[in-house]
Design a protein around this motif. Structure first.
Motif, PDB file in Angstrom:
ATOM      1  N   GLU A 163       0.616  -1.279   0.018  1.00 24.94           N
ATOM      2  CA  GLU A 163      -0.088   0.001  -0.156  1.00 24.94           C
ATOM      3  C   GLU A 163       0.798   1.183  -0.031  1.00 24.94           C
ATOM      4  OE1 GLU A 163      -3.873  -0.426   2.512  1.00 24.94           O
ATOM      5  OE2 GLU A 163      -2.056  -1.696   3.623  1.00 24.94           O
ATOM      6  N   SER A 182       1.475  12.455   1.000  1.00 22.48           N
ATOM      7  CA  SER A 182       1.072  13.692   1.734  1.00 22.48           C
ATOM      8  C   SER A 182       1.781  14.873   1.107  1.00 22.48           C
ATOM      9  CB  SER A 182       2.154  13.627   3.091  1.00 22.48           C
ATOM     10  OG  SER A 182       1.883  14.972   3.928  1.00 22.48           O
ATOM     11  N   ARG A 234       0.416   5.679   0.438  1.00 19.39           N
ATOM     12  CA  ARG A 234      -0.386   7.095   0.558  1.00 19.39           C
ATOM     13  C   ARG A 234       0.606   7.874   0.328  1.00 19.39           C
ATOM     14  NH1 ARG A 234      -1.900   7.458   7.096  1.00 19.39           N
ATOM     15  NH2 ARG A 234       0.514   7.203   7.891  1.00 19.39           N
ATOM     16  N   TRP A 236       2.148   2.610  -9.089  1.00 20.30           N
ATOM     17  CA  TRP A 236       0.767   3.570  -8.924  1.00 20.30           C
ATOM     18  C   TRP A 236       0.832   4.613  -9.955  1.00 20.30           C
ATOM     19  CZ3 TRP A 236       3.965   1.641  -5.008  1.00 20.30           C
ATOM     20  CH2 TRP A 236       3.500   1.050  -3.865  1.00 20.30           C
ATOM     21  N   SER A 249      -0.281  15.494   7.251  1.00 22.62           N
ATOM     22  CA  SER A 249      -1.532  14.840   7.084  1.00 22.62           C
ATOM     23  C   SER A 249      -1.326  13.885   5.858  1.00 22.62           C
ATOM     24  CB  SER A 249      -2.571  15.861   6.808  1.00 22.62           C
ATOM     25  OG  SER A 249      -2.439  16.714   5.679  1.00 22.62           O
ATOM     26  N   TRP A 250      -2.453  12.922   5.806  1.00 20.08           N
ATOM     27  CA  TRP A 250      -1.908  11.812   4.662  1.00 20.08           C
ATOM     28  C   TRP A 250      -3.341  11.917   3.859  1.00 20.08           C
ATOM     29  CZ3 TRP A 250       2.880  10.281   3.609  1.00 20.08           C
ATOM     30  CH2 TRP A 250       3.737  10.408   4.280  1.00 20.08           C
ATOM     31  N   GLY A 251      -3.122  11.126   2.775  1.00 17.69           N
ATOM     32  CA  GLY A 251      -4.351  10.737   1.821  1.00 17.69           C
ATOM     33  C   GLY A 251      -4.659   9.235   2.252  1.00 17.69           C
ATOM     34  N   GLU A 252      -5.624   8.598   1.304  1.00 12.97           N
ATOM     35  CA  GLU A 252      -5.837   7.263   1.560  1.00 12.97           C
ATOM     36  C   GLU A 252      -4.971   6.313   1.113  1.00 12.97           C
ATOM     37  OE1 GLU A 252      -8.487   6.528   3.326  1.00 12.97           O
ATOM     38  OE2 GLU A 252      -9.105   8.593   3.657  1.00 12.97           O
ATOM     39  N   TRP A 253      -4.909   5.239   1.707  1.00 14.68           N
ATOM     40  CA  TRP A 253      -3.801   4.158   1.338  1.00 14.68           C
ATOM     41  C   TRP A 253      -4.619   3.545   0.047  1.00 14.68           C
ATOM     42  CZ3 TRP A 253       0.626   3.398   3.594  1.00 14.68           C
ATOM     43  CH2 TRP A 253       0.827   3.721   4.788  1.00 14.68           C
ATOM     44  N   GLU A 254      -3.620   3.316  -0.895  1.00 17.93           N
ATOM     45  CA  GLU A 254      -3.872   2.473  -2.339  1.00 17.93           C
ATOM     46  C   GLU A 254      -3.183   1.560  -2.473  1.00 17.93           C
ATOM     47  OE1 GLU A 254      -4.087   5.225  -5.609  1.00 17.93           O
ATOM     48  OE2 GLU A 254      -4.565   6.971  -4.606  1.00 17.93           O
TER      49      GLU A 254
END
Length: 449
Positions: free
Chosen positions: A381, A385, A383, A412, A391-396
């Motif tokens: 995964e 920032s 993610r 990705w 702060s962080w985005g969603e895990w992909e």
């Protein structure tokens, strides 16, 4: 294909707004086949021995080849254990130390001193009824630190009695003695403001003498913050630095030193990974691990726990904060559960913007050991920032390759625009597979949309 910088050594700094660079459950190893000459490799997973020492934290472990048949002993919850069997009670109010020789095992924990001869545990009569905060062994004697003094006591050769006149006082500074270590046939005395070195004299009445002009004018932070490390010693000083062998060889960084200063817990213990000497520094809510061969730090964690479960080590065995004992296995789970591996990679951007078409990892794909089920196609995964890690985005998730798919690369695509302060990605693996990272790249020419 621009290469991203990724953290080979765990780094955190509370001031200045710099991004943290954790290396979670990953160990840096030399890798001459890789471009950077080094790679990050998963630490081994923990395997239960099925021999718990109750349910209270295991405070100390001891194992010696000629000590009481070479069994593993531990102290947990004011009880002395031999593997999973309780042997009896001991009074503990501080750091626990154990030392042994041919006649038995001594236990000190800030209160009374105890001796176990293989059949019974008994309190040892100590001069003036004083408390003992540390015990070690060497030269066929036991050596004791009397609480809140600069005095070091000892037994006669292969004896468990402590004579009232069998003591010396550390002389370099009028500081409290906190701990001792026996290394290379001599004793090192760690005080609150100094570290002194002693040699054997061959004199039965005064068996030690200070080595002249060999004093480190720094002390240690507390009892339990010095340990034997390979052929020398390591300690946390009263200035919150981790040093190895010499005050000039500081192996900690300023971020770690700030957290040492702020922590109410500080403990140091050595262990091995595949023959490599490692040093575990246990603080409030974290355990940082120093690898002597590479000179780099990693953070070891236990999934869903506030800290890494192991908190002491002897004879290849860890004592855990939940009373269990464990060893490193050949698995990539911890005690049958999740082991999270996590790192960060990125680069600064001073101005303007950059389109990120893709991001790829150079790692070992196709490592699953199963053909069907949840982990036949293990995942990695990622993610992002755009706030320097605030702060962080969603895990992909993307595939790490099915079993035997060694040629692929996790990728990705279409990751948008990156601008100041920079591009920062975090990568993690929780599936139970081997994971090695040798590089991270963006905008490779033959990828993207």
């Amino acid at each position: 294909m621009p290469a991203l910088d990724y953290g080979l050594s765990s780094y955190q700094r509370g001031q200045g707004g710099l991004p943290d660079l954790p290396a979670i459950n990953m160990v840096a190893e030399q890798a001459p086949t890789e471009e950077r000459g080094v790679m990050l490799q998963s630490r081994p997973g923990l395997v239960s021995r099925g021999l718990p020492m109750g349910t209270e934290p295991v405070e100390a472990l001891f194992k010696g080849d000629l000590v009481l048949t070479g069994a593993l002993y531990g102290v947990a919850g004011n009880l002395l254990y031999r593997d999973g069997s309780s042997l009896g009670g001991v009074s503990i109010s501080g750091h626990v130390s154990m030392a042994g020789n041919e006649i038995g095992l001594m236990i000190a924990g800030g209160d009374s001193l105890y001796f176990y001869n293989g059949s019974t545990i008994a309190a040892v009569s100590f001069p003036d009824g004083a408390d003992v905060i540390h015990v070690t062994s060497g030269g066929s004697r036991f050596w004791f630190v009397r609480k809140d003094t600069g005095k070091l006591y000892w037994t006669n050769s292969l004896d468990s009695d402590v004579g009232a006149l069998n003591f010396l006082t550390a002389e370099s500074l009028p500081d409290r003695l906190l701990q001792t270590l026996w290394i290379d046939g001599g004793l090192i005395a760690f005080g609150s403001e100094s570290i002194e070195f002693y040699r054997q004299t061959g004199n039965a009445t005064l068996p030690l003498a200070p080595i002249q002009n060999l004093v480190i004018e720094k002390g240690i932070k507390a009892t339990g913050t010095a340990c034997v490390f390979g052929e020398t010693f390591a300690c946390v000083t009263n200035q919150n630095q981790v040093i190895v062998q010499s005050e000039r060889n500081v192996v900690s960084n300023v971020g770690l030193e700030a957290r040492i200063a702020a922590s109410s817990v500080c403990k140091l213990f050595p262990f091995e990974i595949g023959g490599q000497d490692c040093l575990a520094l246990r603080l409030d809510g974290e355990t940082q691990v120093y690898n002597r061969r590479t000179g780099l730090w990693s953070e070891f964690t236990s999934y869903g726990q506030s800290n890494w479960l192991p908190q002491c080590y002897a004879g290849g065995v860890f004592g855990q904060s939940d009373g269990a004992t464990s060893t490193f296995g050949t698995v990539f789970t911890d005690l049958g559960g999740v082991m999270e591996r996590r790192i960060r990679a990125g680069f600064p951007i001073n101005g303007g913007g950059l389109t990120i078409s893709n991001m790829r990892l150079r790692c070992n794909t196709g490592q699953s050991t199963v053909r069907t089920g949840d982990y036949a196609d293990p995942q990695v995964e990622m993610r992002l920032s755009d706030t320097n890690g605030q702060s962080w985005g969603e895990w992909e998730a993307t595939s790490l390759g099915e079993r035997g798919d060694f040629g692929g690369q996790p990728e990705w695509r279409a990751l948008g625009q990156a601008s100041a302060p920079g591009f920062l990605a975090e990568v993690r693996v929780t599936d139970p597979v081997d994971f090695r990272l040798s590089g991270a790249f963006i905008n490779e020419a033959w990828g993207g949309r």
